[in-house]
Design an enzyme around this catalytic site. Structure first.
Site, PDB file in Angstrom:
ATOM      1  N   SER A 177      38.071  28.689  42.985  1.00  0.00           N
ATOM      2  CA  SER A 177      39.054  28.581  41.911  1.00  0.00           C
ATOM      3  C   SER A 177      39.149  29.920  41.203  1.00  0.00           C
ATOM      4  O   SER A 177      38.169  30.677  41.144  1.00  0.00           O
ATOM      5  CB  SER A 177      38.617  27.503  40.918  1.00  0.00           C
ATOM      6  OG  SER A 177      39.330  27.603  39.703  1.00  0.00           O
ATOM      7  N   SER A 178      40.322  30.209  40.643  1.00  0.00           N
ATOM      8  CA  SER A 178      40.500  31.489  39.945  1.00  0.00           C
ATOM      9  C   SER A 178      39.655  31.578  38.679  1.00  0.00           C
ATOM     10  O   SER A 178      39.464  32.672  38.137  1.00  0.00           O
ATOM     11  CB  SER A 178      41.973  31.704  39.594  1.00  0.00           C
ATOM     12  OG  SER A 178      42.451  30.666  38.760  1.00  0.00           O
TER      13      SER A 178
END
Length: 312
Positions: free
Chosen positions: A108-109
């Site tokens: 995930s960012s």
């Protein structure tokens, strides 16, 4: 990947996992391994090991995760770190034990530091403090990246890590409290249209910029990377384009065909001013997204109308 290879998609009923399943099926992969959480609890190490021992998947897409919005992440901090850690640890270790040819781990960012420079480059990992509200989830995802690196270093395993930007699409979460910004806007504008409300109020000034990728484009990128990427370093997946929350709201408003006014409550927080992924590494490999934001939102809205909204 051979079209007849045994491919396990972990988390195939979530938005990302279901998009990967759809893409694989459409591309002609005909030997998919799919298990619901009721059929296979990924938190149970013995159950995971038994599954890998009996089914012997050749390729693994690890899209299973416990996910949620800011409220859920900040409220259930222990659940988010524990469940994500144990699921990814069990699957990655079993993939090593039972000689999986290749594994793709989805992160995930939010793994990147809160104050990292923009756009977010892969090398910014672990260069500063994380956003506190989702720190447990981010740490679990960082551990997954490091697990893949460690098994590659020690055992020469072809395990890769992929970091997607903000996602939306078919099967998204439209919960009034726990959804992310884009699906939340779809629901709010639709309900305002149905109720003939004269305006919709958005938190903040509308000036922060965000990037959004259609989940089916991510699925295509994951299969592309499974076939053509075998590096130790993680790789970002996104569009490389962002827009303001105000422009996003205007776009969703048009797609939903809501005719009322758009208001902004500047007493509410804006959050991070910008969050954009550097996807030059991915573009250099030869992959680029194909679904425009307007087209993707239209598809997501139709899915919302057909499924989510009629159930509530």
């Amino acid at each position: 990947m051979d079209k007849h290879a045994t491919v396990y998609v972990a988390g195939h009923r979530g938005m990302v996992g279901s998009a990967i399943r759809r893409y694989l099926e459409q591309a002609g992969y005909n030997n998919l391994l799919l298990r619901t959480s009721a059929e296979l609890d990924l938190r149970n190490q013995r159950a995971v090991a038994d599954f890998f021992a009996s089914e012997r998947p050749e390729y693994v897409f690890l899209a299973a995760a416990k996910v949620g919005g800011i409220l859920a992440n900040n409220t259930y901090r222990a659940d988010f770190i524990y469940e994500n850690l144990i699921m990814e640890t069990n699957v990655i270790h079993a993939a090593h034990q039972y000689d999986v040819k290749k594994l793709l781990f989805l992160g995930s960012s939010c793994i990147y530091p809160k104050m990292a420079p923009q756009p977010l480059k892969e090398e910014y990992l672990l260069t500063g403090p994380l956003e506190s509200t989702n720190e447990p989830y981010a740490i679990a995802k960082i551990a997954g990246i490091k697990l893949c690196e460690a098994y590659r270093d020690q055992y020469s395993k072809d395990f890769i890590s992929v970091m997607p930007t903000n996602l939306y699409g078919i099967g998204d979460n439209y919960h009034p409290e726990n959804s992310h910004v884009l699906p939340a806007l779809i629901r709010r504008f639709h309900e305002a249209k149905e109720a003939h409300q004269s305006s919709v109020t958005i938190w903040g000034s509308g000036t922060p910029k965000r990037e959004f990728l259609y989940a089916d484009d991510l699925a295509e990128a994951c299969v592309y990377l499974m076939n053509y990427y075998s590096e130790r370093e993680l790789i970002n997946v996104g569009t490389g384009e962002d827009l303001t929350i105000k422009d996003l709201a205007e776009l969703v408003k048009d797609v939903v065909n809501y005719s009322g006014k758009l208001m902004f409550d500047t007493s509410k927080p804006d959050g991070t001013p910008r969050k954009l992924m550097d996807v030059s590494k991915l573009h250099n490999l030869g992959w680029k997204h194909s679904t425009s934001l307007e087209k993707g939102i239209s598809k997501a809205y139709q899915d919302f109308l057909q499924h989510t909204y009629v159930e509530r």
